[in-house]
Design a protein around this motif. Sequence first.
Motif, PDB file in Angstrom:
ATOM      1  N   GLN A  31       0.843  -1.202   0.000  1.00  0.00           N
ATOM      2  CA  GLN A  31       0.000   0.000   0.000  1.00  0.00           C
ATOM      3  C   GLN A  31       0.876   1.249   0.000  1.00  0.00           C
ATOM      4  O   GLN A  31       0.611   2.207  -0.727  1.00  0.00           O
ATOM      5  N   TRP A  32       1.950   1.241   0.825  1.00  0.00           N
ATOM      6  CA  TRP A  32       2.855   2.375   0.859  1.00  0.00           C
ATOM      7  C   TRP A  32       3.531   2.574  -0.491  1.00  0.00           C
ATOM      8  O   TRP A  32       3.638   3.699  -0.975  1.00  0.00           O
ATOM      9  N   ARG A  33       3.970   1.491  -1.116  1.00  0.00           N
ATOM     10  CA  ARG A  33       4.610   1.599  -2.435  1.00  0.00           C
ATOM     11  C   ARG A  33       3.655   2.237  -3.449  1.00  0.00           C
ATOM     12  O   ARG A  33       4.061   3.067  -4.260  1.00  0.00           O
ATOM     13  N   GLN A  34       2.392   1.837  -3.396  1.00  0.00           N
ATOM     14  CA  GLN A  34       1.403   2.411  -4.316  1.00  0.00           C
ATOM     15  C   GLN A  34       1.167   3.888  -4.023  1.00  0.00           C
ATOM     16  O   GLN A  34       1.073   4.704  -4.949  1.00  0.00           O
ATOM     17  N   MET A  35       1.083   4.237  -2.754  1.00  0.00           N
ATOM     18  CA  MET A  35       0.906   5.644  -2.386  1.00  0.00           C
ATOM     19  C   MET A  35       2.099   6.474  -2.847  1.00  0.00           C
ATOM     20  O   MET A  35       1.934   7.566  -3.385  1.00  0.00           O
ATOM     21  N   ARG A  36       3.302   5.958  -2.645  1.00  0.00           N
ATOM     22  CA  ARG A  36       4.503   6.676  -3.046  1.00  0.00           C
ATOM     23  C   ARG A  36       4.561   6.822  -4.562  1.00  0.00           C
ATOM     24  O   ARG A  36       4.890   7.890  -5.079  1.00  0.00           O
ATOM     25  N   SER A  37       4.199   5.772  -5.271  1.00  0.00           N
ATOM     26  CA  SER A  37       4.191   5.823  -6.731  1.00  0.00           C
ATOM     27  C   SER A  37       3.224   6.897  -7.228  1.00  0.00           C
ATOM     28  O   SER A  37       3.549   7.685  -8.119  1.00  0.00           O
ATOM     29  N   GLN A  38       2.040   6.946  -6.629  1.00  0.00           N
ATOM     30  CA  GLN A  38       1.057   7.962  -7.017  1.00  0.00           C
ATOM     31  C   GLN A  38       1.577   9.357  -6.699  1.00  0.00           C
ATOM     32  O   GLN A  38       1.450  10.282  -7.501  1.00  0.00           O
ATOM     33  N   HIS A  39       2.192   9.502  -5.540  1.00  0.00           N
ATOM     34  CA  HIS A  39       2.754  10.796  -5.148  1.00  0.00           C
ATOM     35  C   HIS A  39       3.824  11.231  -6.147  1.00  0.00           C
ATOM     36  O   HIS A  39       3.849  12.390  -6.571  1.00  0.00           O
ATOM     37  N   MET A  40       4.695  10.320  -6.515  1.00  0.00           N
ATOM     38  CA  MET A  40       5.772  10.654  -7.459  1.00  0.00           C
ATOM     39  C   MET A  40       5.189  11.076  -8.816  1.00  0.00           C
ATOM     40  O   MET A  40       5.693  12.010  -9.445  1.00  0.00           O
ATOM     41  N   GLN A  41       4.139  10.418  -9.246  1.00  0.00           N
ATOM     42  CA  GLN A  41       3.477  10.813 -10.503  1.00  0.00           C
ATOM     43  C   GLN A  41       2.851  12.194 -10.369  1.00  0.00           C
ATOM     44  O   GLN A  41       2.909  13.002 -11.300  1.00  0.00           O
ATOM     45  N   ASP A  42       2.272  12.460  -9.210  1.00  0.00           N
ATOM     46  CA  ASP A  42       1.613  13.751  -8.985  1.00  0.00           C
ATOM     47  C   ASP A  42       2.596  14.919  -8.993  1.00  0.00           C
ATOM     48  O   ASP A  42       2.250  16.009  -9.433  1.00  0.00           O
ATOM     49  N   VAL A  43       3.802  14.701  -8.478  1.00  0.00           N
ATOM     50  CA  VAL A  43       4.770  15.804  -8.385  1.00  0.00           C
ATOM     51  C   VAL A  43       5.707  15.876  -9.586  1.00  0.00           C
ATOM     52  O   VAL A  43       6.483  16.827  -9.693  1.00  0.00           O
ATOM     53  N   LEU A  44       5.624  14.913 -10.477  1.00  0.00           N
ATOM     54  CA  LEU A  44       6.532  14.896 -11.624  1.00  0.00           C
ATOM     55  C   LEU A  44       6.509  16.199 -12.426  1.00  0.00           C
ATOM     56  O   LEU A  44       7.573  16.737 -12.738  1.00  0.00           O
ATOM     57  N   PRO A  45       5.341  16.754 -12.760  1.00  0.00           N
ATOM     58  CA  PRO A  45       5.356  18.012 -13.523  1.00  0.00           C
ATOM     59  C   PRO A  45       6.078  19.148 -12.789  1.00  0.00           C
ATOM     60  O   PRO A  45       6.800  19.925 -13.410  1.00  0.00           O
ATOM     61  N   LEU A  46       5.911  19.227 -11.483  1.00  0.00           N
ATOM     62  CA  LEU A  46       6.605  20.260 -10.705  1.00  0.00           C
ATOM     63  C   LEU A  46       8.111  20.031 -10.723  1.00  0.00           C
ATOM     64  O   LEU A  46       8.887  20.975 -10.872  1.00  0.00           O
ATOM     65  N   ARG A  47       8.516  18.795 -10.575  1.00  0.00           N
ATOM     66  CA  ARG A  47       9.938  18.474 -10.589  1.00  0.00           C
ATOM     67  C   ARG A  47      10.560  18.777 -11.953  1.00  0.00           C
ATOM     68  O   ARG A  47      11.673  19.285 -12.040  1.00  0.00           O
ATOM     69  N   GLN A  48       9.822  18.469 -13.005  1.00  0.00           N
ATOM     70  CA  GLN A  48      10.332  18.750 -14.350  1.00  0.00           C
ATOM     71  C   GLN A  48      10.468  20.246 -14.581  1.00  0.00           C
ATOM     72  O   GLN A  48      11.469  20.712 -15.133  1.00  0.00           O
ATOM     73  N   GLU A  49       9.457  21.001 -14.169  1.00  0.00           N
ATOM     74  CA  GLU A  49       9.531  22.451 -14.338  1.00  0.00           C
ATOM     75  C   GLU A  49      10.665  23.034 -13.499  1.00  0.00           C
ATOM     76  O   GLU A  49      11.403  23.908 -13.961  1.00  0.00           O
ATOM     77  N   LEU A  50      10.828  22.549 -12.273  1.00  0.00           N
ATOM     78  CA  LEU A  50      11.907  23.026 -11.419  1.00  0.00           C
ATOM     79  C   LEU A  50      13.261  22.785 -12.080  1.00  0.00           C
ATOM     80  O   LEU A  50      14.098  23.685 -12.147  1.00  0.00           O
ATOM     81  N   SER A  51      13.452  21.605 -12.589  1.00  0.00           N
ATOM     82  CA  SER A  51      14.714  21.279 -13.251  1.00  0.00           C
ATOM     83  C   SER A  51      14.961  22.192 -14.452  1.00  0.00           C
ATOM     84  O   SER A  51      16.065  22.717 -14.644  1.00  0.00           O
ATOM     85  N   ALA A  52      13.931  22.396 -15.256  1.00  0.00           N
ATOM     86  CA  ALA A  52      14.059  23.250 -16.439  1.00  0.00           C
ATOM     87  C   ALA A  52      14.386  24.691 -16.046  1.00  0.00           C
ATOM     88  O   ALA A  52      15.260  25.332 -16.659  1.00  0.00           O
ATOM     89  N   LYS A  53      13.715  25.208 -15.021  1.00  0.00           N
ATOM     90  CA  LYS A  53      13.967  26.586 -14.582  1.00  0.00           C
ATOM     91  C   LYS A  53      15.366  26.728 -13.992  1.00  0.00           C
ATOM     92  O   LYS A  53      16.035  27.749 -14.191  1.00  0.00           O
ATOM     93  N   GLN A  54      15.831  25.711 -13.268  1.00  0.00           N
ATOM     94  CA  GLN A  54      17.178  25.766 -12.715  1.00  0.00           C
ATOM     95  C   GLN A  54      18.214  25.788 -13.838  1.00  0.00           C
ATOM     96  O   GLN A  54      19.173  26.553 -13.774  1.00  0.00           O
ATOM     97  N   MET A  55      18.010  24.954 -14.843  1.00  0.00           N
ATOM     98  CA  MET A  55      18.946  24.953 -15.972  1.00  0.00           C
ATOM     99  C   MET A  55      18.906  26.273 -16.723  1.00  0.00           C
ATOM    100  O   MET A  55      19.944  26.795 -17.146  1.00  0.00           O
ATOM    101  N   GLU A  56      17.710  26.827 -16.876  1.00  0.00           N
ATOM    102  CA  GLU A  56      17.576  28.117 -17.554  1.00  0.00           C
ATOM    103  C   GLU A  56      18.315  29.211 -16.781  1.00  0.00           C
ATOM    104  O   GLU A  56      19.016  30.038 -17.369  1.00  0.00           O
TER     105      GLU A  56
END
Length: 115
Positions: A31-56
């Motif tokens: 159950q924890w693995r599934q919750m963590r997986s869902q959380h990681m999917q939910d924050v992926l767009p934020l993480r991608q944008e953060l990475s892009a802005k840092q590189m910029e």
Amino acid sequence: RGMGRHRGVYGRGMGPDPQGWQDMPPEQQEQWRQMRSQHMQDVLPLRQELSAKQMELETLWDQKDPDPERVKALSSRISELRTQLDQKHDDFLMQCRQAFGDRGWTCPGGGWQGN
């Protein structure tokens, strides 16, 4: 530059401590693995944008005369994204604690070790 303490943002305190993990029944571990997986999917767009802005921002700082307004705007957006990620991380840890009890869940700057 720009990544500092946030390097590996989600490698920090995402689960129970080792003893807490060992004490979890297999169904709770899944159950924890599934919750963590869902959380990681939910924050992926934020993480991608953060990475892009840092590189910029890093690219901007490499220029001879960086645009001060662009630097300010990028720095502000990076701060906002980090704050959003930190809040989502804390929300996730709270959900885990509510679902599984106190198992030594950790968060940035320390843990909830039986407090």
